[in-house]
Design a protein around this motif. Sequence first.
Motif, PDB file in Angstrom:
ATOM      1  N   ASP A  66       8.795  38.066  18.457  1.00 36.30           N
ATOM      2  CA  ASP A  66       9.089  36.649  18.199  1.00 36.30           C
ATOM      3  C   ASP A  66      10.560  36.314  18.422  1.00 36.30           C
ATOM      4  O   ASP A  66      10.892  35.309  19.069  1.00 36.30           O
ATOM      5  CB  ASP A  66       8.688  36.284  16.765  1.00 36.30           C
ATOM      6  CG  ASP A  66       7.226  35.883  16.635  1.00 36.30           C
ATOM      7  OD1 ASP A  66       6.671  35.303  17.594  1.00 36.30           O
ATOM      8  OD2 ASP A  66       6.641  36.142  15.572  1.00 36.30           O
ATOM      9  N   THR A  70      -2.005  35.301  22.324  1.00 38.17           N
ATOM     10  CA  THR A  70      -2.129  35.683  20.916  1.00 38.17           C
ATOM     11  C   THR A  70      -1.904  37.181  20.747  1.00 38.17           C
ATOM     12  O   THR A  70      -1.244  37.620  19.801  1.00 38.17           O
ATOM     13  CB  THR A  70      -3.518  35.276  20.392  1.00 38.17           C
ATOM     14  OG1 THR A  70      -3.602  33.844  20.373  1.00 38.17           O
ATOM     15  CG2 THR A  70      -3.758  35.797  18.983  1.00 38.17           C
ATOM     16  N   ASN A  77       3.777  36.878  19.882  1.00 40.61           N
ATOM     17  CA  ASN A  77       5.061  36.167  19.975  1.00 40.61           C
ATOM     18  C   ASN A  77       4.898  34.657  20.168  1.00 40.61           C
ATOM     19  O   ASN A  77       5.845  33.974  20.581  1.00 40.61           O
ATOM     20  CB  ASN A  77       5.926  36.748  21.092  1.00 40.61           C
ATOM     21  CG  ASN A  77       5.307  36.624  22.486  1.00 40.61           C
ATOM     22  OD1 ASN A  77       4.414  35.812  22.721  1.00 40.61           O
ATOM     23  ND2 ASN A  77       5.793  37.437  23.418  1.00 40.61           N
ATOM     24  N   GLU A  78       3.721  34.121  19.883  1.00 38.83           N
ATOM     25  CA  GLU A  78       3.525  32.676  20.050  1.00 38.83           C
ATOM     26  C   GLU A  78       4.471  31.875  19.159  1.00 38.83           C
ATOM     27  O   GLU A  78       4.984  30.826  19.574  1.00 38.83           O
ATOM     28  CB  GLU A  78       2.080  32.297  19.749  1.00 38.83           C
ATOM     29  CG  GLU A  78       1.091  32.755  20.816  1.00 38.83           C
ATOM     30  CD  GLU A  78      -0.354  32.620  20.390  1.00 38.83           C
ATOM     31  OE1 GLU A  78      -1.197  32.250  21.231  1.00 38.83           O
ATOM     32  OE2 GLU A  78      -0.651  32.891  19.196  1.00 38.83           O
ATOM     33  N   SER A  79       4.742  32.343  17.953  1.00 41.19           N
ATOM     34  CA  SER A  79       5.681  31.633  17.075  1.00 41.19           C
ATOM     35  C   SER A  79       7.073  31.622  17.686  1.00 41.19           C
ATOM     36  O   SER A  79       7.787  30.616  17.638  1.00 41.19           O
ATOM     37  CB  SER A  79       5.709  32.282  15.692  1.00 41.19           C
ATOM     38  OG  SER A  79       4.465  32.137  15.041  1.00 41.19           O
ATOM     39  N   GLY A  92       7.186  29.146  20.530  1.00 38.94           N
ATOM     40  CA  GLY A  92       7.318  27.795  19.989  1.00 38.94           C
ATOM     41  C   GLY A  92       8.725  27.502  19.505  1.00 38.94           C
ATOM     42  O   GLY A  92       9.255  26.399  19.735  1.00 38.94           O
ATOM     43  N   GLU A  93       9.340  28.489  18.861  1.00 36.66           N
ATOM     44  CA  GLU A  93      10.720  28.309  18.387  1.00 36.66           C
ATOM     45  C   GLU A  93      11.668  28.122  19.562  1.00 36.66           C
ATOM     46  O   GLU A  93      12.564  27.274  19.526  1.00 36.66           O
ATOM     47  CB  GLU A  93      11.146  29.516  17.551  1.00 36.66           C
ATOM     48  CG  GLU A  93      12.618  29.566  17.194  1.00 36.66           C
ATOM     49  CD  GLU A  93      13.086  28.375  16.383  1.00 36.66           C
ATOM     50  OE1 GLU A  93      14.296  28.067  16.450  1.00 36.66           O
ATOM     51  OE2 GLU A  93      12.268  27.751  15.679  1.00 36.66           O
ATOM     52  N   GLU A 116      -0.985  26.218  16.038  1.00 35.97           N
ATOM     53  CA  GLU A 116      -0.113  26.146  14.864  1.00 35.97           C
ATOM     54  C   GLU A 116       1.110  27.036  15.047  1.00 35.97           C
ATOM     55  O   GLU A 116       2.234  26.630  14.722  1.00 35.97           O
ATOM     56  CB  GLU A 116      -0.892  26.563  13.611  1.00 35.97           C
ATOM     57  CG  GLU A 116      -0.086  26.432  12.330  1.00 35.97           C
ATOM     58  CD  GLU A 116      -0.905  26.713  11.086  1.00 35.97           C
ATOM     59  OE1 GLU A 116      -0.300  26.853  10.016  1.00 35.97           O
ATOM     60  OE2 GLU A 116      -2.152  26.793  11.186  1.00 35.97           O
ATOM     61  N   ARG A 117       0.904  28.237  15.563  1.00 37.62           N
ATOM     62  CA  ARG A 117       2.043  29.131  15.797  1.00 37.62           C
ATOM     63  C   ARG A 117       2.988  28.556  16.848  1.00 37.62           C
ATOM     64  O   ARG A 117       4.207  28.657  16.724  1.00 37.62           O
ATOM     65  CB  ARG A 117       1.551  30.513  16.216  1.00 37.62           C
ATOM     66  CG  ARG A 117       0.926  31.319  15.077  1.00 37.62           C
ATOM     67  CD  ARG A 117       0.623  32.740  15.489  1.00 37.62           C
ATOM     68  NE  ARG A 117      -0.419  32.819  16.493  1.00 37.62           N
ATOM     69  CZ  ARG A 117      -1.716  32.927  16.231  1.00 37.62           C
ATOM     70  NH1 ARG A 117      -2.138  32.959  14.965  1.00 37.62           N
ATOM     71  NH2 ARG A 117      -2.608  33.011  17.203  1.00 37.62           N
ATOM     72  N   GLY A 141       3.369  25.435  17.545  1.00 40.48           N
ATOM     73  CA  GLY A 141       3.929  24.162  17.104  1.00 40.48           C
ATOM     74  C   GLY A 141       3.654  23.029  18.064  1.00 40.48           C
ATOM     75  O   GLY A 141       4.483  22.129  18.239  1.00 40.48           O
TER      76      GLY A 141
END
Length: 278
Positions: A26, A48, A52-54, A57-58, A95-96, A98
Amino acid sequence: MSIPAITLNTGATIPQVGLGTWPLDDAQAADAVAAGIEVGYRHIDTATKYGNESGVGEGIRRSGIAREELFVTTKLDGQFQGEDRAIEGMRAALERLGTSYVDLLLIHWPLPQRDEYVSTWRTFEKLHTDGLARAIGVSNFKSAHLTRLLAETDVVPAVNQIQIDPAITRLEQRAYDDAHGIVTQSWSPLGGGSGVRSLLGSPVIVEVAERLGRTPAQIVLRWHVQQGLVVIPKSSDPARLAQNLDLFSFELSPDDMASIATLDEGPDAGVDSDSTGH
């Protein structure tokens, strides 16, 4: 710099060069995506399974670029295969990330021994209809898997993401994809695993790179885009991110392409698409 786009069978377009994010975590993905967008990437690939999907998104949020200016792909793996299982998988992925949608959603592997990829595809069709995925496609699918999808479901995959590099050319699969209006996308375009070093260090690639004043990676990536492939190289180094995007100010000659063709290891090279690798 302006990156060419290829039209999908949905009518939407996909930037021909994107940023791969496997196997970044991530934190690494957030940094790479933010840096990549800053130098001009507008196409980001994650999954998924990558975990590292979060981070992706970040990185998108950190870039300050509007969501509609980006093309974001994610993939759902085996745990989401089967009737309607992908629905929760998609919601969790969004959701991850965003975001309220992805531009492209892929079945990560066919896993034919489970015999669930057709029911999974029907669920993907629902996600497409509901607008959660603007386009849907597959990864690591062979012609036999695609033929079954075409016969038993309604939506033709927009993309087939498969392992391709100058040693692993997948010519027959690419011809099948082309014949059915499916865009072929290259994963591990610079060579998979230990093959990266051997491919980029091969005398053929090094000779062309030195003669044209380019890096070996640029030569290999240019080989992909010059054949109409979509390519998603991974890097977290800002200088390499920029180099990997600078592919449209030079061309490989027919002689260059013929020389690179000598690296082809034949139809049996590469990872078996029935495996759970990339």
